[in-house]
Design an enzyme around this catalytic site. Structure first.
Site, PDB file in Angstrom:
ATOM      1  CE  LYS A  22      48.817  46.097  15.291  1.00  0.00           C
ATOM      2  NZ  LYS A  22      47.447  46.579  15.065  1.00  0.00           N
ATOM      3  NE  ARG A  92      46.785  45.377  19.164  1.00  0.00           N
ATOM      4  CZ  ARG A  92      48.035  45.486  19.589  1.00  0.00           C
ATOM      5  NH1 ARG A  92      48.583  44.496  20.294  1.00  0.00           N
ATOM      6  NH2 ARG A  92      48.744  46.550  19.296  1.00  0.00           N
TER       7      ARG A  92
HETATM    8  P1  ADP Z   1      46.951  50.250  15.302  1.00  0.00           P
HETATM    9  O1  ADP Z   1      47.394  49.212  14.345  1.00  0.00           O
HETATM   10  O2  ADP Z   1      46.017  51.250  14.716  1.00  0.00           O
HETATM   11  O3  ADP Z   1      48.103  50.847  16.043  1.00  0.00           O
HETATM   12  P2  ADP Z   1      46.520  48.517  17.548  1.00  0.00           P
HETATM   13  O4  ADP Z   1      45.971  47.191  17.292  1.00  0.00           O
HETATM   14  O5  ADP Z   1      47.969  48.613  17.767  1.00  0.00           O
HETATM   15  O6  ADP Z   1      46.058  49.491  16.390  1.00  0.00           O
HETATM   16  O7  ADP Z   1      45.770  49.089  18.780  1.00  0.00           O
HETATM   17  C1  ADP Z   1      45.807  50.434  19.131  1.00  0.00           C
HETATM   18  C2  ADP Z   1      46.086  50.580  20.603  1.00  0.00           C
HETATM   19  O8  ADP Z   1      45.148  49.885  21.365  1.00  0.00           O
HETATM   20  C3  ADP Z   1      47.396  50.034  21.060  1.00  0.00           C
HETATM   21  O9  ADP Z   1      48.438  50.947  20.862  1.00  0.00           O
HETATM   22  C4  ADP Z   1      47.176  49.828  22.520  1.00  0.00           C
HETATM   23  O10 ADP Z   1      47.385  51.032  23.230  1.00  0.00           O
HETATM   24  C5  ADP Z   1      45.718  49.471  22.572  1.00  0.00           C
HETATM   25  N1  ADP Z   1      45.588  48.025  22.750  1.00  0.00           N
HETATM   26  C6  ADP Z   1      45.482  47.086  21.820  1.00  0.00           C
HETATM   27  N2  ADP Z   1      45.403  45.861  22.356  1.00  0.00           N
HETATM   28  C7  ADP Z   1      45.453  46.033  23.685  1.00  0.00           C
HETATM   29  C8  ADP Z   1      45.426  45.156  24.801  1.00  0.00           C
HETATM   30  N3  ADP Z   1      45.349  43.847  24.638  1.00  0.00           N
HETATM   31  N4  ADP Z   1      45.509  45.705  26.008  1.00  0.00           N
HETATM   32  C9  ADP Z   1      45.612  47.035  26.171  1.00  0.00           C
HETATM   33  N5  ADP Z   1      45.637  47.904  25.179  1.00  0.00           N
HETATM   34  C10 ADP Z   1      45.564  47.420  23.936  1.00  0.00           C
HETATM   35 MG    MG Z   2      49.415  49.893  17.032  1.00  0.00          MG
END
Ligand code: ADP
Ligand code: MG
Ligand code: MG
Length: 876
Positions: A22, A92
């Site tokens: 990521k 994340r």
């Molecule tokens: P996963 O690895 O389970 O997909 P993510 O880290 O991608 O988890 O986060 C899941 C969701 O959270 C993302 O798809 C996004 O929609 C939301 N998200 C994460 N970071 C942000 C951010 N900085 N601003 C807005 N939404 C976010």
């Molecule tokens: Mg994701």
């Protein structure tokens, strides 16, 4: 000073190991000038450091994190922890290999009781502010403090019900404020009176720690084991400025693929939700809209999204899986990665990309996960028919494929009813299976057992045959005598229909229609490319002409292991082998064996014909003899009559065969040492078959005779002399000048240790890695199921050594034996048979240590071909 933190613009896609998937792609997208909320990545090395420091984040790492926060404040013109206009971030996870949904994410971090008021005022949108806060409390509690999600979901449901609304978007600002307060109360209650943390710095460190910790949660550990991801990689943590999809009707969040991940069809495929945040799309809170609808809702965003999505696909030269958020009409990308896909999609996409000139055939071959081909090689349920199916239970997905048929409780009845019998579709239901059940298993479409794990007899044999099997369904109450079982509240008698999905482990009531796997043109195209690139040959383990023909169709270049004992379980033959076993004198034994020659020779001839000139390695009788003797009183009586013995005498003889540890008992070449006539009979059968087929069909056959379970050169020499003597006799009788090779299996550590000596007598080695693994680890495959789970949990083993070759231990024996063997005999041919031959990581190992071929189950042949090509390309 070590660098533990990278701002997005300091990274790139090349830094995947350090920044995680990521993080490195957020960096790459930043460098491409795409709209990315800015942030930074705490490295995977910091995760390792966290574990090394007794699960503490060192001061140095903390300092670097807060330094980066200060930088982020500057970019955004907002302060972290400000009470009027706070900077909010997401935290994340992101490992090197994508592990979807395995680890955890926290959104809206930085809010507290005071900041939420300021946030509401500043944005002029209290509803949005309280929605963000309640989400944060919920996620933080769940991810950081392990307060179950369900506690919060229950409260939301209660509130919706009390307000008479269906969707959380219908809740008002006051409702959400109320919800946030109730959530905090739940938190306090679950945390023994501790208040929800109000200091954003504490929140941040808590969240970072939780992500590091999530690397080792049970879900993640299981996922890693299933996907061959090493436990010591660690995860990175991304801290990113929040953007908000929950700000109203011009905001939203979604996920999209540049091509269809289940079919591979070209074109954007995705979904989004207006006025939503994060996981709402995936969680199914509301039904999302197809991405095409965005063209109507927010046309400018749609166009920009399409352009950028294509830009990403062209840049990464692969199908992308993207996450995006729209905040008041402004589009942001939050993630991109090479999308997961089904095997059919992987093949379609790889071929399309080659045709589009985006990748080379070499790259195409490396793009397809070898293991996933499994999905293409077995029947599946017709999707419409499956919708109507009722699941009545589930157990271990022991051997993939879908099957439906009538229930039978014994191998004999299955055999009479099934393939080769009345032609019914059969599901064999057993407490557990044993070698005597082979024929019934062959006749069945599917096998269901009450006991046994993924490496039980039923599972191993079913995988070998490519037959669907669900094993270890402890919920079943079975009465084999009465021919009835109960499951899921239903009772099934002989002849009732059930359906099994060996890929998921699900058991269904009734007869669900199945469809044969189709091997499409593109699949063949990939296989042809693979064959050009690989150097390792691929053979198959097969014991019947039908399996052989099937394997040849799937690309097998010969048989690496023909287990002759499987030819003796047939109803007509087993009495003869029993007679041989119970004989007192050599003459009696020879008489019984002579009766077996025509059968064995007939099988060999049919197999040589099915092979159409390809080579076949025949392994001589291997299992302990007690596996052949009857246990059923009827059978014992019949045998006694046949032999002119009393029932008691037969029983006593059978009891005599009892061994304390049959796996290390009187088996393998030890049988031929005590009963040379067995080796004589088998040699005659092989040689006569080869000579006759050579004459009949003109194939240039060179029989390969393999002596199993050798641990000492003299032992091999002893049996070899018998083989040579008989072979020469047959040649003279038939006036033939046929050549033949004699080799051995390396499956006892002593054989590997003395491989140089053994190679003086053996023309080839075949590594029997099932036994070699058992003997090296000192535990049996059949019993390992009882304790392996504890070993995974305790992190002693990461994977099942019977499924994935233990390169460190067993592999070292293999490597050493190849080196020693070839030092003594330069042209020594080396191969592997055993389940590992079809496991991609093991195949790569075989390539690296210079084996000539791998041999695997027919259904795994395409997997091995692809894995061999990938091994060659990746180790150039
Ligand atoms: P996963 O690895 O389970 O997909 P993510 O880290 O991608 O988890 O986060 C899941 C969701 O959270 C993302 O798809 C996004 O929609 C939301 N998200 C994460 N970071 C942000 C951010 N900085 N601003 C807005 N939404 C976010
Ligand atoms: Mg994701
Ligand atoms: Mg063996």
């Amino acid at each position: 000073m070590a660098k533990w933190v990278y701002k997005f613009h300091e990274g790139s896609a090349a830094m995947r190991n350090l920044l995680g998937g990521k993080g490195c792609n957020l960096a790459e997208m930043t460098n491409l000038g795409m709209p990315i909320p800015q942030g930074f990545t705490v490295t995977t090395e910091a995760c390792t450091e966290y574990y090394n420091c007794g699960k503490q984040i060192s001061q140095e790492i903390q300092d670097q994190i807060f330094e980066a926060i200060t930088w982020l404040e500057g970019i955004n013109g907002k302060k972290f922890g400000d009470t009027e206009d706070p900077l909010l971030v997401s935290v994340r996870s992101g490992a090197r290999a994508s592990m979807p949904g395995m680890m955890d994410t926290i959104l809206n971090l930085g809010l507290n009781d005071v900041a939420v008021e300021g946030f509401a005022k500043k944005t002029g949108n209290p509803r949005f502010a309280y929605d963000s806060y309640r989400r944060f409390i919920q996620m933080y509690s769940d991810v950081v403090m392990e307060v179950p999600k369900s506690y919060f979901e229950k409260i939301i449901d209660e509130m919706k019900e009390a307000k008479g609304v269906h969707f959380d978007t219908e809740l008002t600002a006051d409702d959400l404020k109320d919800l946030a307060n109730r959530f905090k109360a739940v938190y306090k209650d679950a945390m023994n009176g501790e208040e929800f943390p109000q200091d954003p710095k504490d929140q941040l460190m808590g969240a970072v720690k939780a992500v590091f910790r999530s690397w080792d949660n049970p879900r993640a550990i299981v996922y890693r084991r299933m996907n061959d991801i090493p436990g010591d990689w660690g995860t990175a943590v991304n801290v990113q400025t929040m953007v908000f999809g929950n700000k109203g009707e011009t905001s939203g969040t979604g996920v999209a693929f540049t091509r269809n991940p289940s079919t591979g069809e070209k074109g954007i495929y995705g979904e989004y939700l207006i006025n939503a945040q994060g996981e709402d799309v995936v969680a199914g809170v509301r039904t999302p809209q197809p991405i095409s609808k965005l063209a109507e809702d927010l046309p400018e965003c749609y166009e920009e999204f399409m352009n950028l999505a294509m830009k990403l696909e062209n840049h990464f030269r692969d199908m992308q899986d993207m996450e995006f958020t729209i905040e008041e009409g402004k589009l942001y990308f939050l993630q991109t990665r090479n999308g997961k896909r089904t095997a059919p999609a992987a093949i379609q996409i790889a071929c399309d990309l080659v045709d589009e000139g985006m990748i080379t055939p070499e790259e195409a071959v490396c793009r397809i996960e070898a293991k996933s081909l499994d999905q293409l090689l077995h029947p599946t349920f017709v999707p419409e028919a499956l919708k109507a199916g009722e699941v009545i239970g589930s157990a271990l997905p022991a051997s993939p494929g879908a099957a439906a048929g009538k229930v039978y409780f014994t191998a004999d009845e299955a055999k009479d009813a099934g393939k080769g019998g009345r032609g019914e579709r059969v599901i064999l239901v057993r407490l557990e299976t044993s070698p005597e059940d082979i024929e019934g298993m062959h006749a069945a479409q599917g096998i269901l057992t009450v006991r046994g794990g993924m490496t039980s007899h039923a599972a191993v044999v079913a995988r070998g045959m490519g037959t669907c099997c669900v094993s270890g369904c402890g919920e079943i109450k079975i009465d084999e005598e009465a021919k009835v079982f109960e499951l899921g509240g239903y009772t099934f008698h002989e002849g009732d229909y059930i359906s099994l999905d060996g890929s998921t482990g699900k058991i269904y009531k009734g007869d669900i229609a199945t469809q044969e796997a189709t091997v499409s043109g593109n699949f063949e195209r990939i296989m042809e490319w693979a064959d050009q690139f690989r150097t390792l040959r691929v053979r198959t383990n097969a014991d019947t002409p039908a399996d052989t023909a099937n394997a040849v169709k799937l690309g097998a270049e010969g048989i690496g292991l023909c287990r002759t004992e499987h030819m003796f379980f047939d109803a007509e033959r087993i009495p003869k082998i029993r007679k041989m076993i119970l004989s007192d004198t050599v003459e009696q034994r020879e008489e019984a064996l002579n009766e077996l020659i025509p059968f064995q020779k007939g099988d060999f001839k049919a197999m040589y014909k099915a092979l159409e000139g390809r080579p076949m390695t025949v392994r001589y009788l291997d299992p302990p003899l007690h596996e052949f003797v009857p246990t059923d009183p009827e059978d014992i009586k019949a045998l006694a009559e046949d032999m002119g013995m009393t029932v008691e005498a037969v029983k006593a003889k059978c009891d005599d065969l009892h061994e304390f540890n049959p796996m290390m008992g009187h088996r393998g070449c030890r049988l031929a040492v005590t009963y040379p006539e067995i080796a004589r009979m088998q040699t005659r059968a092989v040689m006569e078959a080869a000579i006759e087929v050579k004459e009949e069909c003109g194939y240039d056959i060179i029989p390969e005779i393999m002596i199993p379970l050798v641990g000492e050169k003299k032992e091999l020499k002893f049996v070899k002399d018998i083989v040579v003597e008989t072979a020469e006799k047959v040649k003279a009788e038939k006036n033939s000048d046929i050549q033949y090779h004699i080799g051995t299996m390396i499956e006892i550590p002593r054989a590997a240790l003395t491989a140089d000596k053994i190679a003086e007598e053996a023309e080839f080695f075949s590594f029997g890695t099932n036994d070699l693994t058992q003997m090296t680890f000192g535990f049996s495959r059949d019993d390992a199921g009882k304790f392996l789970d504890s070993y995974y949990k305790a992190k002693i083993y990461e994977s099942d050594p019977f499924a994935r070759l233990d390169q460190e231990g067993v592999g070292q024996l293999v490597k050493m034996a190849v080196e020693k063997g070839r030092a003594a005999r330069a042209d020594l041919k080396c191969g592997i048979c055993g389940e590992h031959g079809g496991d991609p990581s093991s195949v790569e190992f075989c390539h690296k240590v210079g084996l000539n071929y791998v041999s695997c189950s027919p259904f795994r042949v395409p997997i091995a071909r692809l894995a061999a090509a990938q091994a060659a390309l990746n180790n150039k």
